[in-house]
Design a protein around this motif. Structure first.
Motif, short mmCIF file in Angstrom:
data_model
loop_
_atom_site.label_atom_id
_atom_site.label_comp_id
_atom_site.label_asym_id
_atom_site.label_seq_id
_atom_site.Cartn_x
_atom_site.Cartn_y
_atom_site.Cartn_z
N VAL A 269 0.84 -1.20 0.00
CA VAL A 269 0.00 0.00 0.00
C VAL A 269 0.87 1.26 0.00
O VAL A 269 0.61 2.21 -0.75
N GLY A 270 1.92 1.26 0.82
CA GLY A 270 2.80 2.42 0.89
C GLY A 270 3.49 2.71 -0.43
O GLY A 270 3.58 3.85 -0.87
N VAL A 271 3.98 1.66 -1.09
CA VAL A 271 4.64 1.82 -2.38
C VAL A 271 3.66 2.31 -3.44
O VAL A 271 3.96 3.23 -4.21
N MET A 272 2.46 1.72 -3.47
CA MET A 272 1.49 2.10 -4.50
C MET A 272 0.96 3.52 -4.28
O MET A 272 0.61 4.21 -5.24
N PHE A 273 0.94 3.98 -3.03
CA PHE A 273 0.61 5.38 -2.78
C PHE A 273 1.57 6.29 -3.55
O PHE A 273 1.18 7.25 -4.22
N MET A 274 2.86 5.97 -3.43
CA MET A 274 3.88 6.79 -4.07
C MET A 274 3.83 6.68 -5.59
O MET A 274 3.99 7.67 -6.31
N VAL A 275 3.59 5.47 -6.08
CA VAL A 275 3.53 5.26 -7.53
C VAL A 275 2.35 6.02 -8.13
O VAL A 275 2.50 6.77 -9.11
N PHE A 276 1.17 5.85 -7.55
CA PHE A 276 -0.02 6.50 -8.12
C PHE A 276 0.05 8.02 -7.98
O PHE A 276 -0.47 8.73 -8.85
N GLN A 277 0.68 8.52 -6.91
CA GLN A 277 0.81 9.97 -6.81
C GLN A 277 1.51 10.54 -8.04
O GLN A 277 1.17 11.62 -8.53
N GLN A 278 2.47 9.80 -8.57
CA GLN A 278 3.24 10.30 -9.71
C GLN A 278 2.56 10.04 -11.06
O GLN A 278 2.55 10.91 -11.93
N ILE A 279 1.98 8.86 -11.24
CA ILE A 279 1.45 8.53 -12.58
C ILE A 279 0.08 9.13 -12.85
O ILE A 279 -0.47 8.94 -13.93
N ILE A 280 -0.47 9.88 -11.87
CA ILE A 280 -1.69 10.64 -12.16
C ILE A 280 -1.34 12.10 -12.46
O ILE A 280 -2.20 12.97 -12.42
N ALA A 281 -0.04 12.37 -12.72
CA ALA A 281 0.40 13.59 -13.40
C ALA A 281 0.67 14.80 -12.52
O ALA A 281 0.85 15.90 -13.06
N ILE A 282 0.76 14.67 -11.19
CA ILE A 282 0.95 15.86 -10.39
C ILE A 282 2.21 16.63 -10.76
O ILE A 282 2.22 17.84 -10.94
N ASN A 283 3.32 15.93 -10.90
CA ASN A 283 4.55 16.66 -11.17
C ASN A 283 4.71 17.02 -12.63
O ASN A 283 5.50 17.90 -12.97
N THR A 284 3.94 16.37 -13.49
CA THR A 284 3.81 16.89 -14.85
C THR A 284 3.18 18.28 -14.80
O THR A 284 3.65 19.23 -15.44
N VAL A 285 2.13 18.42 -13.99
CA VAL A 285 1.45 19.70 -13.86
C VAL A 285 2.36 20.74 -13.21
O VAL A 285 2.44 21.89 -13.65
N MET A 286 3.11 20.35 -12.16
CA MET A 286 3.92 21.33 -11.44
C MET A 286 5.22 21.66 -12.17
O MET A 286 5.63 22.82 -12.22
N TYR A 287 5.92 20.67 -12.73
CA TYR A 287 7.18 20.94 -13.41
C TYR A 287 6.96 21.67 -14.74
O TYR A 287 7.75 22.50 -15.14
N TYR A 288 5.87 21.30 -15.42
CA TYR A 288 5.67 21.80 -16.78
C TYR A 288 4.44 22.71 -16.88
O TYR A 288 3.91 22.88 -17.97
N SER A 289 4.00 23.27 -15.75
CA SER A 289 2.77 24.07 -15.80
C SER A 289 2.90 25.23 -16.78
O SER A 289 1.97 25.52 -17.55
N ALA A 290 4.05 25.93 -16.77
CA ALA A 290 4.22 27.04 -17.72
C ALA A 290 4.21 26.54 -19.15
O ALA A 290 3.64 27.18 -20.05
N SER A 291 4.82 25.38 -19.40
CA SER A 291 4.83 24.81 -20.75
C SER A 291 3.43 24.38 -21.17
O SER A 291 3.04 24.56 -22.33
N ILE A 292 2.66 23.80 -20.22
CA ILE A 292 1.29 23.39 -20.53
C ILE A 292 0.45 24.62 -20.85
O ILE A 292 -0.38 24.60 -21.78
N ILE A 293 0.66 25.71 -20.11
CA ILE A 293 -0.08 26.94 -20.37
C ILE A 293 0.28 27.51 -21.74
O ILE A 293 -0.56 28.03 -22.46
N GLU A 294 1.57 27.38 -22.11
CA GLU A 294 1.97 27.75 -23.48
C GLU A 294 1.23 26.91 -24.51
O GLU A 294 0.75 27.41 -25.52
N MET A 295 1.14 25.60 -24.24
CA MET A 295 0.42 24.70 -25.14
C MET A 295 -1.04 25.12 -25.30
O MET A 295 -1.65 24.92 -26.35
N ALA A 296 -1.60 25.70 -24.23
CA ALA A 296 -3.01 26.09 -24.24
C ALA A 296 -3.24 27.39 -25.02
O ALA A 296 -4.38 27.83 -25.15
N GLY A 297 -2.16 28.00 -25.50
CA GLY A 297 -2.31 29.18 -26.35
C GLY A 297 -1.84 30.49 -25.75
O GLY A 297 -1.94 31.53 -26.40
#
Length: 542
Positions: A269-297
């Motif tokens: 359970v502890g390991v899967m907590f950490m895995v799912f936290q990442q693969i549902i995109a949180i750090n994609t949103v935080m690391y690349y938020s400015a890039s995603i906003i650029e993508m949005a126009g």
């Protein structure tokens, strides 16, 4: 009785026995500065990357490495953190981590080359790896049971505060493209020095001290943490008993954990907590938020950075909701409700990008009748094919989808679009994407943000706590690294809408897993985990 000074409680039972002290809060908050540094150093790259990309002429792969090298360093040192915590103690590891943050920040601020920049990002990653595992562990071990969830969750609040401050700093220095990034990356040294200095005066974890047989010191620390009128006898006796078990433990902790059905399930359970936290995109949103906003126009670089600061503030604000609710509604309810909201908001993001791609500039003429790129009708569909590039001249209204090897020197380079992030989209669709980002963090921040760290600090008995937490944390950084290294490439391979749809599918899988597997650890003492483990082993042997 316990090797420490004698004590006669002033009251027997009840709420009066549950006390907190200024000393406890100072220890928890000062250690949580490590969470702030974790958030700042991982979040600052979102805005800095836009300037670094231009200053160092970084291609797609180099951009991903600038983000991911910190995560790779965090993964490596998260693996080492368990053993280092057992050997050196929680306090000393926090001090080492703050030293690494200071060194890495200085190197980045003075970077004169790509490799110099990467070395600073890597060293900061070492600090992040140590801090991300040690800080919640330390806070959990110094906190009384009734306040443990709230205090550990404060670490996540500090992480999101660090990300928000990083976004604001990015915005402030976004107008200086030549040297703004140096201030963005270097300012992390200030809180790092503050933590290093302050933590020299903080206590060691009483549970670690008991595990080393230093019961007198453990009692003294526990008394200072709980207050002079608190009844600490039962808590201290339980801590001392766990410490004896640590001292008696001779075999490999991970082998013992895997042999115990109760702890084996908890580690999963502890390991899967950490895995799912990442693969549902949180750090994609935080690391690349400015890039995603650029993508949005939103093409203006400074505007994109400031909008990403707004996104980071939402993450910070709604983490406060998690702090307020964690002891009221419990860990399990927060987790499941958070995942439901994440699934919905990722669907909104996917739909917004899909609408943006089909409404991007249309092809107005074909270069040849035989080109395979002639079948595409919009910029978004054209660029999704790695063989094709989009020529777009806003003045003449000419637009064509052509093979990428076509000679482009005859045209102005700004007219050529080779990345899906650069396809112009209608303004209203860009705001829908921004709304989707905000909704994502509204749902993620109270639950799947803090719960992996809070729950992992509560799942395991003392004798294997550092080992199991270290293993779980290493999985967090491993999948964090994989997601960070693949996001930009994934948007090219699957389109933006495809990437976010994939993350939504992962969130559905996470909801199913935690619905059936997550235990509720609210109002459970850290020592009670050992009793449940022993009970499970006894039952399994009969």
């Amino acid at each position: 009785m316990h090797g420490g000074p004698s004590f006669t409680p002033t009251s027997a039972t009840g709420p009066a026995n549950v006390q907190t002290t200024v000393y406890l809060y100072v220890a928890a908050l000062l250690s949580a500065v490590g969470g702030f540094l974790f958030g700042y150093d991982t979040g600052v790259v979102s805005g800095a990357l836009l300037q670094l990309r231009d200053h160092f002429k970084l291609d797609l792969v180099w951009q991903e490495w600038v983000v991911a090298i910190t995560i790779a360093g965090a993964w490596l040192f998260a693996i080492l953190a368990g053993k280092l915590n057992d050997l050196l103690g929680r306090k000393f590891i926090v001090i080492i981590a703050s030293s690494l943050f200071t060194l890495g920040s200085g190197l980045m601020a003075g970077a004169q080359s790509r490799w110099w920049l990467l070395s600073g990002r890597l060293i900061v990653g070492f600090g992040v790896g140590l801090s991300s595992m040690t800080v919640p562990l330390y806070i959990a071990e110094v906190s009384p049971m009734q306040y443990r969830g709230k205090l550990v969750t404060i670490n996540q609040l500090f992480i999101t505060a660090g990300q928000f401050c990083a976004a604001v700093v990015d915005g402030i220095f976004s107008t200086d493209p030549d040297n703004g990034w140096r201030f963005m990356l270097g300012l992390a040294a200030v809180p790092a020095v503050f933590q290093f200095t302050g933590f020299l005066w903080m206590p060691e974890s009483p549970r670690w001290l008991a595990g080393k047989g230093r019961n007198d010191e453990a009692y003294t620390v526990l008394r200072k943490l709980r207050g002079k009128n608190a009844d600490i006898e039962d808590e201290f006796n339980a801590i001392k008993a766990s410490g004896k078990e640590v001292n008696a433990e001779k075999s490999c902790a991970i082998i013992e954990v895997l042999a115990d059905p109760f702890l084996r399930k908890r580690l999963l359970v502890g390991v899967m907590f950490m895995v799912f936290q990442q693969i549902i995109a949180i750090n994609t949103v935080m690391y690349y938020s400015a890039s995603i906003i650029e993508m949005a126009g939103f093409r203006d670089q400074s505007q994109a950075i400031w909008l990403s600061a707004g996104v980071a503030f939402i993450n910070f604000a709604f983490t406060i909701v998690g702090v307020l609710l964690v002891e009221r509604v419990g860990r399990r309810t927060l987790t499941l409700s958070s995942l439901l909201g994440v699934i919905f908001s990722l669907g909104v993001l996917s739909a917004a990008f899909y609408a943006g791609n089909i409404n991007s500039p249309a092809v107005t003429f074909n270069v040849s009748d035989s080109s395979p790129c002639d079948v595409y009708e919009t910029c978004g569909t054209c660029i999704a094919d790695s063989l094709c590039a989009f020529y777009h001249n806003a003045d003449s209204l000419k637009a064509a989808c052509v093979l990428r090897h076509v000679n482009e020197t005859a045209q102005h380079p700004v007219d050529w679009i080779k990345e899906t992030s650069m396809c112009p989209v209608p303004n209203h669709l860009g705001w829908i994407t921004l709304t989707g980002l905000g909704l994502y963090l509204v749902f993620f921040a109270p639950g799947m943000g803090p719960m992996p760290w809070t729950v992992n600090s509560e799942l395991y008995p003392l004798w294997c706590r550092s080992t199991c937490f270290s293993i779980a944390t290493s999985f967090n950084w491993l999948f964090n690294f994989l997601v960070a290294m693949t996001f930009l490439s994934l948007t090219e391979a699957l389109t933006q809408q495809g990437a976010f749809l994939l993350y939504a599918v992962c969130a559905v899988a996470g909801f199913i897993f935690f619905y059936f597997m997550q235990p509720e650890t609210k109002n459970t003492s850290l020592e009670d985990v050992k009793a449940r483990s022993n009970q499970a082993v006894t039952i399994s042997r009969h």
